[in-house]
Design a protein around this motif. Structure first.
Motif, mmCIF file in Angstrom:
data_model
loop_
_atom_site.group_PDB
_atom_site.id
_atom_site.type_symbol
_atom_site.label_atom_id
_atom_site.label_comp_id
_atom_site.label_asym_id
_atom_site.label_seq_id
_atom_site.Cartn_x
_atom_site.Cartn_y
_atom_site.Cartn_z
ATOM 1 N N GLN A 1 67.542 40.286 30.033
ATOM 2 C CA GLN A 1 67.976 38.933 29.695
ATOM 3 C C GLN A 1 67.530 37.937 30.754
ATOM 4 O O GLN A 1 67.307 38.286 31.901
ATOM 5 N N THR B 1 71.961 34.618 33.281
ATOM 6 C CA THR B 1 73.194 34.667 32.489
ATOM 7 C C THR B 1 73.739 33.261 32.238
ATOM 8 O O THR B 1 73.877 32.473 33.172
ATOM 9 N N VAL C 1 65.517 45.835 37.698
ATOM 10 C CA VAL C 1 66.455 46.201 36.636
ATOM 11 C C VAL C 1 65.824 47.250 35.720
ATOM 12 O O VAL C 1 66.485 48.191 35.276
ATOM 13 N N PHE D 1 65.036 35.991 34.850
ATOM 14 C CA PHE D 1 63.730 35.424 34.508
ATOM 15 C C PHE D 1 62.661 35.700 35.562
ATOM 16 O O PHE D 1 61.589 35.088 35.529
ATOM 17 N N SER E 1 71.325 46.301 28.203
ATOM 18 C CA SER E 1 70.951 44.886 28.258
ATOM 19 C C SER E 1 71.495 44.315 29.555
ATOM 20 O O SER E 1 72.689 44.412 29.819
ATOM 21 N N GLN E 2 70.608 43.793 30.391
ATOM 22 C CA GLN E 2 71.036 43.279 31.685
ATOM 23 C C GLN E 2 70.230 42.037 32.033
ATOM 24 O O GLN E 2 69.098 41.881 31.589
ATOM 25 N N THR E 3 70.821 41.192 32.871
ATOM 26 C CA THR E 3 70.071 40.021 33.286
ATOM 27 C C THR E 3 69.090 40.381 34.394
ATOM 28 O O THR E 3 69.385 41.235 35.233
#
Lengths: 316, 497, 332
Positions: free
Chosen positions: A153, A156, A196, A188, A183-185
Motif C-alpha cells: 500500500q 497509510t 516489506v 510509496f 497487505s502492508q504499507t
C-alpha cells in the motif's frame, strides 16, 4: 503518445491563425516527485507545441505562493490559468478574483472544495479506476487459477492508497480464486517496498505461496522486484507484478520481463486541459466539470523499451 | 515555643541521618543550625518542610502536632523556606514571582493592576522600592533573595527557614538581607538560619543548635559563646589552629614568573607581578574588584590584551587554558560545580582528567596507573569517599574541592591559582585545605590565593596584593600582612602601599 | 560497571521482544540456507537494522557531548545521491564510495564548526542542514530516483560475505571500531567530560572545540555509510525519501540504549541494541500481518512500555524495594 500528437495536430489545424499567441499561467505545486517534474515538462512541451506563452510559477508546496502567483496572473491579464492546488481548501476568494477578471481556471491533477462555478473544469485521473484496471488485468491474467496476492500500500491514510486499494478490491471481488493474503504499507518508496516485500516472502514460505504482487505505485514495485530476485525467485513469472503510475523505471523492468503490467497515471494533464480551453476560447463551449484522463494499461506487449525511451527525459 | 521538635529520627539505608534530635524555636528569635557537612542539617530541614517523611519523633507547631507530607503542605501550615539558589522563576516579573499561585482575580482573569500594587506594597515592608514589572532575573541575587523571603513570609508567615541564603552574596548584600531578616524577627517570626559562615552566625543569630553525626550536641544562646568553643563542638575535637608560619622574605627567593604590564581593557588594569618558587601570593579585595578576573586572565580564560608573561627561559603563551597548562599553570576555580568538577564522572576520572587531556587522547593513562593516582590523592588529601569510582557529584563540597586540587597536583604544576578554595566548605575541611596549601608550598609550588577571608590570607600568604575597582592598588609583604592592613587597603583608607 | 551489566536491560528487552514476536510468528528464529545465503527473519532484521544502527553509533557520540544531530537522515540522502551520481558518470564503485564518505565527512565538519566554533545550539545548527541538505541531494539527482547497475556497489547493499549480508558486517565493524576506539583510548572519557561539563573540561585542558567537531564528523561519516547501504540496497538514490525521519529512529535507538539526552556516560553497544530493538518491533509487526493502520500504534505502544520500564524513577523504586526487602530478610 501517438494519440496526443494527433490531437495536437488537430488542435493546431483548428485554431491555426484564429487566436493570437495565448498566454497561460501555470501555478505548479513544486517538484517533490519525478511524476510532478514530468507533469511540468509535458505542460511546457504542450504549450510550446500549441504556440502558447506559458507563465510558470513553482509554489514550493506553499498555498500562499500559489495565491500570489494567481493574483499576478490576473494582474497580467493572462488568457487562462492552470492550477495544481497544493491543498483542497482556501481557494474561494482568489478564484473569485479570476472569475471577475473572466479568466478561465483549469485545475490539474487535484481538486478543490470551492464552488464548481469558480473554475472551468478539472483534469485528473480517477484513482479508484486505476486500481480497477490493475485488478482487472490480474483477473484476466490468471484466468480462474488460484492466486494468492500480496499488496504494497501507499502511505497509510493517503487518498491514492485508499482509492487504489478500493479499486483493486472491487475488480477482484467475486473471483474466489483471487485472494489478498498480505497487505502492508510501504510508504510509496522503493526502499520500504523492498523491505516489506522481504517480510512478505519470509512469511509466505519463502515466496512459494505468493502468486502475484500488487503495488500502489511503481517505485514500491521496483524495490519489491529486487527483493524477489534476491530471494531466488523470478519476478514476472514466479510472482506476477502489477503496479500503477507508469514511470520509466518500471518499463525497464517490464522490458526485462521482471514486471508484468502498469497502469498509467499520465502526467500529461495539460493536453486535455488545453483542448478544453481551446474549445472554450473558440466557441465558448463549457466542458464537463471533470475531465478524466485515460488510465491506460501497459504490458510486456506494449513496447516497454520504446515507452521507457519516450519517458526517460521527461524529468521523472 | 512556637516550634518544638522531639526525638526526630530519620534513617537511610546504612545510616541514621537524624538520631533522636530535639529542637525548640521561639517566636521572635533567629535560631542558627550549625554542623559539618553530613551532620544532619539538611535532613532536619527536609523533615520540617515535608520533603522527607520522618521515621520517628514529633513536630509541634503552636502546640498542635503537625505532619507535613510535602513542601506545599508545610507552606500552608506556616513553614516557608528560602534556599541558597533562588528557587523562583527568573524570566517572570518580580510581581508575578511574588504573587505566583495566588494572583488577585477580577472577572476570573488575573488582575494585573491589583497584582502590581499588592507586590509593591509587600516589598515596601522590606524597604524595597523596585520596578515590579521587570524580570526577576534582571535584579541582583540579593534582591532576588529578598523577594524569595517576602514570598515565603507572605505564604507561610510563622516559621522561615533560611538555608545558606548568603552563599552567593557579597558583604553589602549580606547586610541588606540581614536587615530584612532582623525586621522579620522583630515582627515575631521564628527564623531558622543555616550557614557555614561563622561570622554571619555571630552577627545574626540569637540562639544556636549544633548537630554532629545526626545528633544534637548543644543548644545555647549565642551571647557569651566563643568562636573556638563553637568550632570545637562542631568538630568534636579541638581545632588545630592554622598558625601563620613565619613568612619567608620574598626578596630572598628568586622570581620564577614575571608578568609585566599585563591587563585587559575593562576587566583588569595593567599591573606587574612576580612570583617566586614556593611563594604564596594572596589576592584580596571586595567581590567585583577584579580578583577572579585577574585569575582568569593569567590562566588564559579571558586572556590579557596587554603586557607579557615570561619565566627564566623566555616568554610564555597564555592565550587559552591549554597553553597556560602547558606553561605549568593550574587553576582551581571558585565555582566548583560549574567550573571545576565533572559531576557524573568518578573521583578517579576527575582526578586524572587534566593529566589525560595534556597527554592527548591517543595515549590513555593505563588503568592501573589511574587507580594508583586516585588512591594516592584520596589518601594524601584525605578525601572522604567510599571508593574512587563514586561519582564526584555525590561528595560533599570540601571533598569535591580536594579532588579538584588533586587533579592539578597530579599534573605537577609550578604555579597554581586557587580562587576561594575554602568557600562553602565546612570548618574541618577548611583547616585541612589550609594545611595542605602549606605543605604544597614547602615543596616549591607557587600559589596565587584568592580569598574573601582575611584571616585565611593572613595565615598563609607571604605577600598580599589588594585590588579595588579592577586595579591593583596595594601590595603588603612579610610582616606587613595583617587583617587590619588589608582592610584599610581595600577600603582605601590605609597608608599601606 | 561492566559492559554486560550496562547493556543487560537492552538484552532483556530484545529477548522479550523475540519471545513476543515468536508467539505471533512461530518461525521467527528459523534460518534456512538458500543459494548459499542464510535466509530468515533474524537475518533480515540484522540487515535492515544497518541504517539506524549506523546512525545510532554516530548519534551516541553526539548525544554524549550533550548535542543532537538532526541532519543524519539528510546526510544519508546527500551521500547516496553523490554515490549514484558518481556511478552514472561512469566512475567505479570505489570512487563512488570515496565520494560519498567525503560528502559525509564534509557535512559533519559543517555541523561541527557551527556547533563548536560559531556556537549555535546543536538542535538549530543541525536543523539547518536537515532542511537545506535534502535540496542539495535533489539537485544532484535532479529530483528523480537516480538508478545504476554497478554490481560492485550493489554488493555493499545486498551482497553476502562470510555467511552474513554485507550491511551487517558494515554496522558491526563500525560499532565495534568506534566502541574500541572510545574505550581503548581516552576519547570516551574526554567526550563524556565535555558532555557533562564543557566548561570544567575546558578549564582542565580538554580541547572541547576539536572534540565537538570530531564527534559531528564521526556522525556524518556514519550517516554516509548508512546512505551508501540504502542506496546500494535499492540500486538507486531516492533524494526525497532516503533517510527520511531516520534521525528520529536513531535518537530513539540511543534513548532505548539507556543513554541520557543530557550527555555524559554513553554506551555504543547499548545504542546498537536499541536499533535492533526498533527493527525487531517493525519486522515483528510486518510478519505478524497486522493491518498497516496499526503499525505506528503498536510500535509506539511497545516503545513506550520499554522506555517506562527503563526510566530512572522506576529503576530507583525497584532498587529501593529490593533493598528494603533484603534488609527485612536479613533481619529475620
Amino acid at each position: 503518445m501517438t494519440r496526443t500528437l494527433m490531437t495536437t495536430v488537430a488542435a493546431l489545424a483548428l485554431c491555426g491563425g484564429a487566436a493570437a499567441a495565448q498566454t497561460v499561467g501555470f501555478s505548479q505545486i513544486g517538484s517533490e516527485s519525478g511524476w510532478r517534474a514530468a507533469e511540468t515538462t509535458l505542460t511546457r512541451q504542450q504549450a510550446e507545441e500549441r504556440g502558447y506563452q506559458l507563465q510558470f510559477s513553482d509554489a514550493q508546496q506553499r498555498q500562499e505562493n500559489q495565491i500570489a502567483a494567481i493574483r499576478s496572473f490576473v494582474a497580467q491579464g493572462v488568457d487562462a490559468i492552470l492550477l495544481a492546488p497544493v491543498v483542497a481548501t482556501g481557494w474561494d476568494s482568489v478564484l473569485e478574483e479570476a472569475a471577475e477578471a473572466e479568466i478561465p481556471v483549469v485545475l490539474l491533477d487535484r481538486r478543490v472544495d470551492s464552488d464548481e462555478s469558480l473554475y472551468l473544469t478539472a483534469v485528473g485521473s480517477d484513482l479508484v479506476h486505476e486500481g480497477e484496471v490493475a485488478g482487472q488485468w490480474l483477473v484476466d491474467q490468471v484466468a480462474g487459477e488460484e492466486c494468492r496476492i500480496v499488496e504494497l500500500q501507499g502511505t497509510t491514510g493517503s487518498s491514492p492508497a485508499i482509492d487504489r486499494k478500493t479499486g483493486f478490491e472491487t475488480a477482484i471481488a467475486g473471483h474466489d480464486n483471487l485472494e489478498i493474503v498480505r497487505s502492508q504499507t510501504a510508504d510509496f518508496t522503493r526502499a520500504r517496498g523492498k523491505e516489506v516485500m522481504e517480510s512478505f516472502l519470509q512469511a509466505e514460505g519463502g515466496g512459494a505461496d505468493i502468486c502475484a504482487l500488487y503495488a500502489h505505485n511503481d517505485d514500491m514495485a521496483v524495490g519489491a522486484i529486487q527483493a524477489i530476485k534476491e530471494a531466488g525467485l523470478a519476478p514476472g513469472s514466479d510472482i506476477l507484478v502489477v503496479s500503477i503510475d507508469a514511470v520509466p523505471d518500471i518499463f525497464q523492468a517490464i522490458a526485462a520481463g521482471e514486471a508484468n503490467a502498469t497502469v498509467e497515471l499520465t502526467p500529461n494533464m495539460a493536453g486535455p486541459a488545453f483542448d478544453a480551453l481551446e474549445a472554450f476560447w473558440a466557441e465558448g463551449t463549457m466542458p464537463e466539470k471533470f475531465i478524466q484522463t485515460e488510465s491506460r494499461l501497459y504490458t510486456q506487449a506494449d513496447d516497454p523499451q520504446g515507452e521507457y525511451d519516450r519517458r526517460k527525459d521527461l524529468g521523472y | 515555643m512556637l516550634l518544638s521538635i522531639r526525638s526526630l529520627t530519620k534513617v537511610f539505608p546504612g545510616t541514621r541521618a537524624l538520631d533522636d534530635v530535639d529542637l525548640d524555636i521561639a517566636a521572635g528569635e533567629v535560631h542558627a543550625l550549625l554542623g559539618e557537612n553530613g551532620a544532619g542539617k539538611s535532613t532536619l530541614i527536609k523533615c520540617l518542610t515535608g520533603a522527607y517523611l520522618r521515621d520517628g519523633g514529633t513536630i509541634t507547631l503552636e502546640g498542635a502536632p503537625i505532619d507535613p507530607r510535602s513542601t506545599l503542605q508545610a507552606q500552608e501550615l506556616g513553614i516557608g523556606t528560602v534556599y541558597q539558589e533562588v528557587n523562583l522563576l527568573p524570566n517572570l516579573t518580580v510581581a508575578q514571582n511574588l504573587m505566583f499561585g495566588r494572583e488577585p482575580r477580577r472577572f476570573g482573569l488575573i488582575d494585573m493592576r491589583g497584582m502590581r500594587s499588592q507586590a509593591r506594597a509587600t516589598l515596601a515592608q522590606y524597604g524595597l522600592s523596585i520596578d515590579v514589572d521587570r524580570d526577576l532575573g534582571s535584579y541582583s541575587v540579593a534582591i532576588q533573595q529578598i523577594v524569595a523571603i517576602a514570598r515565603a513570609v507572605e505564604i507561610s508567615g510563622k516559621v522561615l527557614i533560611l538555608d545558606e541564603p548568603t552563599a552567593s552574596l557579597d558583604a553589602a548584600e549580606v547586610a541588606m538581607v540581614f536587615d530584612v531578616v532582623r525586621g522579620l524577627r522583630d515582627r515575631g517570626m521564628a527564623i531558622v538560619f543555616v550557614s557555614h559562615f561563622l561570622d554571619q552566625v555571630f552577627d545574626l543569630a540569637d540562639r544556636v543548635t549544633i548537630l554532629r553525626n545526626g545528633r544534637r550536641v548543644a543548644s545555647q544562646p549565642i551571647v557569651g559563646l566563643s568562636r573556638m568553643a563553637l568550632v570545637e563542638q562542631m568538630l568534636g575535637r579541638a581545632l588545630e589552629e592554622v598558625v601563620a608560619s613565619p613568612a619567608p622574605e620574598a626578596e630572598q627567593a628568586p622570581a620564577m614568573l614575571h608578568f609585566d604590564g599585563i591587563g585587559r581593557a575593562g576587566v583588569v588594569a595593567p599591573f606587574d607581578l612576580t612570583v617566586a618558587a614556593g611563594e604564596v601570593v594572596g589576592l584580596a579585595g571586595l567581590l567585583g574588584s577584579g580578583r577572579t578576573e585577574t585569575a582568569e586572565m593569567l590562566f588564559g580564560i579571558r586572556p590579557a590584551q596587554t603586557g607579557t608573561a615570561r619565566d627564566a627561559d623566555g616568554p610564555l603563551d597564555l592565550r587559552h587554558p591549554r597553553a597556560a597548562i602547558a606553561a605549568g599553570f593550574g587553576f582551581a576555580p571558585e565555582d566548583r560545580k560549574t567550573d571545576g568538577i565533572v559531576a557524573d564522572l568518578s573521583i578517579r576520572e576527575n582526578i586524572i582528567l587534566g593529566l589525560q587531556a595534556r597527554r592527548g587522547w591517543a595515549r590513555p593513562i593505563p588503568r592501573a596507573e589511574q587507580n594508583r593516582l586516585a588512591d594516592d590523592y584520596i589518601r594524601q588529601l584525605d578525601i572522604r569517599t567510599s571508593g574512587r569510582e563514586k561519582p564526584i557529584g555525590e561528595l560533599s563540597g570540601g571533598n569535591q574541592q580536594k579532588a579538584v586540587l588533586a587533579r592539578w597536583l597530579a599534573m605537577n604544576p609550578r604555579f597554581l591559582i586557587l580562587d576561594e578554595p575554602t568557600r562553602g566548605i565546612d570548618v574541618g575541611a577548611h583547616a585541612e585545605i589550609l594545611r595542605l596549601i602549606r605543605t604544597l608550598t614547602d615543596k616549591g609550588l607557587s600559589l596565587l590565593l584568592i580569598s574573601s577571608e582575611l584571616d585565611e590570607l593572613v595565615a598563609v600568604a607571604d605577600r598580599v596584593i589588594v585590588l579595588r575597582d579592577r586595579a591593583h592598588v596595594a601590595q603588603l609583604t612579610g610582616a606587613a600582612v595583617g587583617a587590619d592592613a588589608i582592610m584599610h587597603a581595600i577600603a582605601g583608607t590605609g597608608d599601606a602601599a | 560497571m561492566t559492559v554486560l551489566s550496562r547493556i543487560a536491560p537492552q538484552l532483556i528487552v530484545l529477548a522479550a521482544l523475540i519471545a513476543l514476536v515468536s508467539v505471533f510468528y512461530p518461525g521467527f528464529l528459523s534460518i534456512d540456507i538458500q543459494n548459499g545465503r542464510p535466509v530468515g527473519p533474524v537475518i533480515d532484521i540484522l540487515k535492515r537494522s544497518a541504517p539506524v544502527a549506523l546512525l545510532a553509533v554516530g548519534m551516541t557520540l553526539v548525544i554524549a557531548t550533550r548535542g543532537i544531530d538532526l541532519s543524519v537522515g539528510t546526510i544519508m540522502a546527500i551521500c547516496g545521491a553523490a554515490a549514484a551520481w558518481a556511478l552514472t558518470q561512469g566512475l567505479g564503485a570505489g570512487a563512488a564510495i570515496a565520494l560519498a564518505l567525503t560528502a559525509g565527512l564534509a557535512a559533519g565538519l559543517w555541523n561541527g564548526v557551527l556547533v563548536a566554533v560559531v556556537g549555535i545550539q546543536p538542535f538549530v545548527a543541525t536543523l539547518i542542514l536537515m532542511t537545506m541538505g535534502r535540496g542539495v541531494a535533489q539537485l544532484i539527482t535532479e529530483g528523480r530516483i537516480l538508478t545504476f547497475t554497478d554490481p560492485g556497489f550493489g554488493w555493499v547493499g545486498s551482497g553476502v560475505a562470510l555467511g552474513l549480508p554485507v550491511p551487517v558486517w558494515i554496522w558491526l565493524a563500525t560499532a565495534i571500531a568506534v566502541a574500541v576506539i572510545m574505550r581503548r583510548t581516552a576519547l570516551g572519557l574526554l567526550v563524556e567530560a565535555v558532555g557533562i561539563n564543557r566548561r570544567a573540561a575546558h578549564l582542565a585542558g580538554v580541547n572541547a572545540t576539536v572534540l565537538l567537531i570530531a564527534v559531528y564528523i564521526a556522525s556524518g561519516f556514519c550517516a554516509a555509510l548508512a546512505g551508501i547501504v540504502v542506496t546500494a540496497d535499492i540500486r538507486g538514490a531516492d533524494a526525497n525519501n532516503a533517510g527520511l525521519w531516520l534521525e528520529l529512529d536513531a535518537i530513539l535507538a540511543v534513548v532505548i540504549g539507556g543513554n541520557s539526552l543530557l550527555g555524559g556516560r554513553f554506551s555504543v553497544a547499548a545504542s546498537v541494541l536499541g536499533a535492533l530493538i526498533i527493527q525487531t518491533i517493525s519486522a515483528g509487526i510486518l510478519l505478524a500481518g497486522f493491518a498497516s493502520e496499526y503499525n505506528l500504534i503498536i510500535k509506539a505502544g511497545l516503545v513506550l512500555i520499554i522506555l517506562v520500564l527503563q526510566s530512572p524513577r522506576i529503576a530507583s523504586e525497584w532498587r529501593l524495594w529490593r533493598d528494603s526487602h533484603r534488609a527485612e530478610r536479613g533481619r529475620t
